[in-house]
Design a protein around this motif. Structure first.
Motif, PDB file in Angstrom:
ATOM      1  N   ASP A 174       0.829  -1.206   0.000  1.00  0.00           N
ATOM      2  CA  ASP A 174       0.000   0.000   0.000  1.00  0.00           C
ATOM      3  C   ASP A 174       0.868   1.262   0.000  1.00  0.00           C
ATOM      4  O   ASP A 174       0.565   2.234  -0.710  1.00  0.00           O
ATOM      5  N   GLU A 175       1.953   1.257   0.779  1.00  0.00           N
ATOM      6  CA  GLU A 175       2.870   2.417   0.844  1.00  0.00           C
ATOM      7  C   GLU A 175       3.517   2.647  -0.541  1.00  0.00           C
ATOM      8  O   GLU A 175       3.644   3.790  -0.986  1.00  0.00           O
ATOM      9  N   ARG A 178       0.987   4.204  -2.872  1.00  0.00           N
ATOM     10  CA  ARG A 178       0.748   5.599  -2.523  1.00  0.00           C
ATOM     11  C   ARG A 178       1.877   6.489  -3.046  1.00  0.00           C
ATOM     12  O   ARG A 178       1.643   7.526  -3.652  1.00  0.00           O
ATOM     13  N   GLN A 182       1.823   9.505  -5.944  1.00  0.00           N
ATOM     14  CA  GLN A 182       2.304  10.861  -5.708  1.00  0.00           C
ATOM     15  C   GLN A 182       3.313  11.273  -6.764  1.00  0.00           C
ATOM     16  O   GLN A 182       3.314  12.402  -7.248  1.00  0.00           O
TER      17      GLN A 182
END
Length: 187
Positions: A174-175, A178, A182
């Motif tokens: 998930d990180e 993300r 970005q």
């Protein structure tokens, strides 16, 4: 006149060339069996194969035309030896150069500045001849082309659901998603 290198059989049964040359002359011999005569070859002289000049006793036996034939034979022999030596040296050059490089780097072998300059000169000449003959591809000029980085695919989560390893890996996935979002958004 025929010039023939004497061959010897070695212990394994194969033939190898010796160090002597026979001069064979074709003569017409009349015998009781052949009253009209027959052509035979007779050895008229022997001498060292590596001789650059004919020995005096052989020169006394051979005619001027036969001496000229010997000179032509000597030139052909030298060409054949040079051809064989050049092929052998070219076939083994990469290995001998590697051994020399390793020996020099490890300090097993030493040389002089003059010898290194001669080696460099000959290697450059060899590369030039190889490229003229089309044996070497042209070197690529400029910077190498950098291919765009492709997305590295992440491995799926192999841990059983509900375990701490599963939760930890899922948080990393998930990180990563993300941060990738970005970066793509310009933020």
């Amino acid at each position: 006149m025929q010039f023939k290198i004497i061959r010897h059989r070695d212990k394994e049964g194969g033939y190898r060339e010796g160090h002597r040359v026979q001069c064979l002359r074709r003569v017409r011999e009349v015998t009781p069996d052949f009253p009209e005569g027959k052509n035979v070859q007779r050895v008229v002289a022997k001498f060292d194969r590596e001789a650059r000049e004919l020995p005096a006793d052989v020169l006394a036996i051979l005619t001027p035309a036969e001496v000229e034939e010997w000179r032509e034979w000597r030139v052909r022999q030298d060409e054949e030896e040079l051809k064989a030596a050049a092929q052998f040296e070219l076939d083994t050059l990469a290995e001998s150069t590697r051994v020399a490089r390793v020996g020099l780097a490890k300090g097993y072998a030493t040389t002089t500045t003059e010898n290194v300059a001669a080696i460099r000169k000959e290697i450059r000449a060899l590369i030039r001849v190889a490229s003229e003959l089309g044996l070497m591809p042209e070197p690529v000029r400029g910077r190498p082309v950098i291919e765009e980085e492709s997305e590295i695919t992440l491995l799926p989560n192999f841990a059983p659901p509900g375990t701490p390893a599963y939760e930890s890996y899922q948080r990393l996935l998930d990180e990563h998603e993300r941060k990738k979002a970005q970066t793509n958004d310009g933020g």
